[in-house]
Enzyme design. Structure first.
Site, short mmCIF file in Angstrom:
data_model
loop_
_atom_site.label_atom_id
_atom_site.label_comp_id
_atom_site.label_asym_id
_atom_site.label_seq_id
_atom_site.Cartn_x
_atom_site.Cartn_y
_atom_site.Cartn_z
N HIS A 117 0.82 -1.22 0.00
CA HIS A 117 0.00 0.00 0.00
C HIS A 117 0.86 1.27 0.00
O HIS A 117 0.32 2.37 -0.15
CB HIS A 117 -0.98 0.01 1.19
CG HIS A 117 -0.32 0.20 2.53
ND1 HIS A 117 -0.14 -0.84 3.42
CD2 HIS A 117 0.18 1.30 3.15
CE1 HIS A 117 0.44 -0.39 4.52
NE2 HIS A 117 0.64 0.91 4.37
N ASP A 166 -0.58 -7.67 1.10
CA ASP A 166 -0.05 -6.30 1.15
C ASP A 166 1.47 -6.31 1.34
O ASP A 166 2.00 -5.87 2.36
CB ASP A 166 -0.75 -5.55 2.29
CG ASP A 166 -0.44 -4.06 2.28
OD1 ASP A 166 0.14 -3.57 1.29
OD2 ASP A 166 -0.76 -3.39 3.28
#
Length: 241
Positions: free
Chosen positions: A56, A101
């Site tokens: 992210h 992620d």
């Protein structure tokens, strides 16, 4: 008035430990500061040529910096800056989700082993519930959040069960590819910190922070990508690139 109160409270909190296991001012040798034209992120050196962080993170014009404790101090010594060659997002990562992620950064040159730059070990098994872990990242001064973070901090917290984590984060799908670390309930104190903090337990990297409602440096529960579950992708990416 509220901002002034938060500033005073932040100063007090930075003076005293957030809990008895709080440590400040020492850079773990595996910790990497990822500076960019957007927000910074925390990275981890896992190989002389490779750094891992959260997918992210948005990292335009990335600089990879090792050995730094205070990014707001341009005169800090024993800092090593490295260029990078390529970034690899996990192929299943979606911006709308906290799953998968993870992001790998290949450096242009090998980082030499030193007192402030040393690769962390990768796990050989799943981390156990109640294991003690160190979570490290940089904190901002709430008196001026427009400046770079100026305080490297580490907090020692434990891994919690999936059941506890799901109870703390009912809106999220907590999968087997995640671990949760922190105290339930969280403290919810005012804070701002650099994202993607690592969870290192007994010298082994077990997690990279994906999400926390609060701040992990305040021991709030964080949801981390479980490094053990992503070892095949990590090893294949490093081997083939």
């Amino acid at each position: 008035m509220k901002l002034a109160f938060l500033c005073i409270l932040s100063t007090l909190l930075r003076t005293f430990a957030y809990n008895p296991d709080h440590i400040a001012g020492t850079t773990p040798p595996y910790l990497v500061y990822l500076k960019s034209d957007y927000l910074p992120c925390t990275g981890v050196l896992i190989h002389p040529l490779w750094v891992i962080t959260a997918a992210h993170c948005n990292l335009p014009n990335l600089q990879v910096i090792l050995g730094i404790t205070n990014p707001a101090d341009p005169m800090e010594r024993d800092v090593e800056v490295s260029d990078y060659e390529k970034i690899f997002h996990h192929p299943n990562f979606l911006v709308s989700s906290i799953s998968h992620d993870l992001l790998l950064i290949k450096l242009k040159r090998r980082i030499k082993h030193s007192n402030y730059a040393k690769a962390v070990k990768l796990p050989q098994h799943i981390v156990s519930v109640n294991a003690m872990c160190s979570v490290s990242t940089w904190a901002y001064n709430l008196c001026d959040v427009t400046k770079d973070p100026d305080s490297l901090q580490t907090v020692n917290v434990t891994v919690i069960s999936k059941a506890e984590c799901r109870n703390a984060y009912k809106a999220f799908d907590i999968t087997e590819n995640m671990i949760c670390v922190g105290i339930v309930p969280g403290r919810r104190l005012p804070c701002k910190e650099v994202t993607a903090a690592p969870a290192v337990c007994n010298g082994v990297l077990y997690g990279i922070l994906s999400y926390a409602d609060g701040c992990v440096l305040r021991a709030d529960v964080g949801i981390y990508a479980s490094i053990f579950h992503y070892l095949p992708w990590i090893e294949d990416t490093m081997k083939n690139n």
